[in-house]
Design a protein around this motif. Sequence first.
Motif, mmCIF file in Angstrom:
data_model
loop_
_atom_site.group_PDB
_atom_site.id
_atom_site.type_symbol
_atom_site.label_atom_id
_atom_site.label_comp_id
_atom_site.label_asym_id
_atom_site.label_seq_id
_atom_site.Cartn_x
_atom_site.Cartn_y
_atom_site.Cartn_z
ATOM 1 N N TRP A 186 0.843 -1.203 0.000
ATOM 2 C CA TRP A 186 0.000 0.000 0.000
ATOM 3 C C TRP A 186 0.873 1.245 0.000
ATOM 4 C CZ3 TRP A 186 0.194 3.627 3.958
ATOM 5 C CH2 TRP A 186 -0.731 4.663 3.879
ATOM 6 N N ARG A 187 1.921 1.222 0.801
ATOM 7 C CA ARG A 187 2.824 2.365 0.963
ATOM 8 C C ARG A 187 3.442 2.804 -0.361
ATOM 9 N NH1 ARG A 187 6.434 5.580 0.181
ATOM 10 N NH2 ARG A 187 8.216 5.989 1.474
ATOM 11 N N PHE A 188 3.706 1.863 -1.258
ATOM 12 C CA PHE A 188 4.402 2.186 -2.501
ATOM 13 C C PHE A 188 3.480 2.304 -3.716
ATOM 14 C CE2 PHE A 188 7.922 0.681 0.101
ATOM 15 C CZ PHE A 188 8.747 1.787 -0.040
ATOM 16 N N ARG A 189 2.189 2.345 -3.511
ATOM 17 C CA ARG A 189 1.251 2.511 -4.623
ATOM 18 C C ARG A 189 1.010 3.988 -4.894
ATOM 19 N NH1 ARG A 189 -2.583 -2.048 -6.184
ATOM 20 N NH2 ARG A 189 -2.966 -0.423 -7.689
ATOM 21 N N GLY A 190 0.999 4.339 -6.148
ATOM 22 C CA GLY A 190 0.626 5.686 -6.568
ATOM 23 C C GLY A 190 1.480 6.776 -5.952
ATOM 24 N N GLN A 191 0.803 7.847 -5.532
ATOM 25 C CA GLN A 191 1.494 9.013 -4.993
ATOM 26 C C GLN A 191 2.100 8.771 -3.615
ATOM 27 O OE1 GLN A 191 -1.475 12.085 -5.154
ATOM 28 N NE2 GLN A 191 -1.041 12.552 -7.299
ATOM 29 N N ALA A 209 4.204 6.652 -2.889
ATOM 30 C CA ALA A 209 5.592 6.193 -3.033
ATOM 31 C C ALA A 209 6.587 7.236 -2.545
ATOM 32 C CB ALA A 209 5.882 5.807 -4.483
ATOM 33 N N SER A 210 6.258 8.512 -2.650
ATOM 34 C CA SER A 210 7.186 9.558 -2.213
ATOM 35 C C SER A 210 6.626 10.374 -1.046
ATOM 36 C CB SER A 210 7.506 10.491 -3.385
ATOM 37 O OG SER A 210 6.310 11.096 -3.860
ATOM 38 N N SER A 211 5.650 9.833 -0.353
ATOM 39 C CA SER A 211 4.980 10.563 0.718
ATOM 40 C C SER A 211 5.550 10.210 2.084
ATOM 41 C CB SER A 211 3.478 10.234 0.692
ATOM 42 O OG SER A 211 2.858 10.697 1.878
ATOM 43 N N ALA A 212 6.028 11.240 2.791
ATOM 44 C CA ALA A 212 6.516 11.039 4.156
ATOM 45 C C ALA A 212 5.357 10.659 5.080
ATOM 46 C CB ALA A 212 7.197 12.304 4.662
ATOM 47 N N ALA A 216 2.540 3.867 7.518
ATOM 48 C CA ALA A 216 2.942 2.469 7.347
ATOM 49 C C ALA A 216 3.732 1.995 8.574
ATOM 50 C CB ALA A 216 3.770 2.296 6.074
ATOM 51 N N GLN A 217 4.641 2.836 9.078
ATOM 52 C CA GLN A 217 5.398 2.484 10.277
ATOM 53 C C GLN A 217 4.456 2.228 11.457
ATOM 54 O OE1 GLN A 217 7.719 6.027 10.608
ATOM 55 N NE2 GLN A 217 9.442 5.206 9.444
ATOM 56 N N GLN A 218 3.467 3.098 11.623
ATOM 57 C CA GLN A 218 2.541 2.966 12.740
ATOM 58 C C GLN A 218 1.665 1.722 12.619
ATOM 59 O OE1 GLN A 218 0.791 6.864 12.411
ATOM 60 N NE2 GLN A 218 2.150 7.712 13.983
ATOM 61 N N LEU A 219 1.234 1.395 11.417
ATOM 62 C CA LEU A 219 0.423 0.195 11.217
ATOM 63 C C LEU A 219 1.236 -1.067 11.522
ATOM 64 C CD1 LEU A 219 -1.542 1.187 7.997
ATOM 65 C CD2 LEU A 219 -2.509 0.815 10.284
ATOM 66 N N ILE A 220 2.488 -1.082 11.107
ATOM 67 C CA ILE A 220 3.343 -2.235 11.385
ATOM 68 C C ILE A 220 3.627 -2.334 12.887
ATOM 69 C CG2 ILE A 220 5.641 -3.226 10.992
ATOM 70 C CD1 ILE A 220 5.344 -2.091 8.062
ATOM 71 N N ALA A 221 3.843 -1.194 13.537
ATOM 72 C CA ALA A 221 4.043 -1.201 14.991
ATOM 73 C C ALA A 221 2.809 -1.767 15.698
ATOM 74 C CB ALA A 221 4.331 0.215 15.491
ATOM 75 N N ALA A 222 1.641 -1.379 15.239
ATOM 76 C CA ALA A 222 0.406 -1.890 15.838
ATOM 77 C C ALA A 222 0.315 -3.408 15.678
ATOM 78 C CB ALA A 222 -0.803 -1.209 15.209
ATOM 79 N N SER A 223 0.792 -3.920 14.547
ATOM 80 C CA SER A 223 0.747 -5.373 14.342
ATOM 81 C C SER A 223 1.627 -6.092 15.367
ATOM 82 C CB SER A 223 1.152 -5.734 12.908
ATOM 83 O OG SER A 223 2.535 -5.609 12.695
ATOM 84 N N GLN A 259 18.059 -0.112 0.315
ATOM 85 C CA GLN A 259 18.327 0.419 -1.028
ATOM 86 C C GLN A 259 17.310 1.480 -1.419
ATOM 87 O OE1 GLN A 259 18.350 -3.132 -3.422
ATOM 88 N NE2 GLN A 259 20.474 -3.631 -2.912
ATOM 89 N N ILE A 260 16.046 1.299 -1.013
ATOM 90 C CA ILE A 260 15.021 2.268 -1.388
ATOM 91 C C ILE A 260 14.791 3.316 -0.304
ATOM 92 C CG2 ILE A 260 13.868 0.673 -2.975
ATOM 93 C CD1 ILE A 260 11.728 0.207 -0.846
ATOM 94 N N GLY A 261 15.462 3.171 0.838
ATOM 95 C CA GLY A 261 15.374 4.158 1.906
ATOM 96 C C GLY A 261 14.031 4.191 2.614
ATOM 97 N N SER A 262 13.446 3.033 2.864
ATOM 98 C CA SER A 262 12.134 2.971 3.506
ATOM 99 C C SER A 262 12.227 2.294 4.859
ATOM 100 C CB SER A 262 11.151 2.209 2.605
ATOM 101 O OG SER A 262 9.953 1.947 3.316
ATOM 102 N N SER A 263 12.045 3.074 5.922
ATOM 103 C CA SER A 263 12.057 2.462 7.251
ATOM 104 C C SER A 263 10.807 1.620 7.481
ATOM 105 C CB SER A 263 12.232 3.510 8.349
ATOM 106 O OG SER A 263 11.180 4.433 8.332
#
Length: 186
Positions: free
Chosen positions: A45-50, A52-55, A61-68, A120-124
């Motif tokens: 989801w994080r890398f779909r559409g706009q 992809a470059s959104s902080a 995405a970080q918060q959703l993964i933390a919740a998991s 490589q893609i710089g995504s935490s």
Amino acid sequence: MWVSRGTGVEAAVAIGAGIVASSIALVGFGADSLVEGMAGTVVLWRFRGQRASSATAERRAQQLIAASFLLIAAYIGVEATRNLIVGAHPDVSWIGIGLSAVTLVTMPPLAWAKARVAHQIGSSATVSESRQTMLCAYLSAALLVGLVANAAAGSWWADPIVGLLIAGVAVREARDAWRGEQCDCC
């Protein structure tokens, strides 16, 4: 799509075998598999559409993964504690032993590959998702130890102790994912 089906099968086998054997560690392993699938979906989801470059999308995405991670920790922690208090004795699960051995071998290389791509893609957020995969490997190792201890020596308490260990790791990973911290271990 294959990964989602594989994760679903792994989860179904683990949860089913865990219910049959009354093993919180095995049910927790299945729950982890479900959450791992959700974390992978979050990264996609994080890398779909706009996004992809959104902080903002990266942070969400970080918060959703933390919740998991917190969901895993809460469930396993509560059930493991309950099982220790009431002295719940899980049955032997040869299916669980086999499943944990297979995932122990396959998960670390997958987590390392995901982490390499993430750096490589710089995504935490993607690093956090790779942590979820590594948590599956930790859970596999701990699960294997607990199931074998129960099968070989009747050490019923190993199952909930393993569950508490994994819950603690999940809490730490949740904290790191929430903060957006990257890990050098993966």
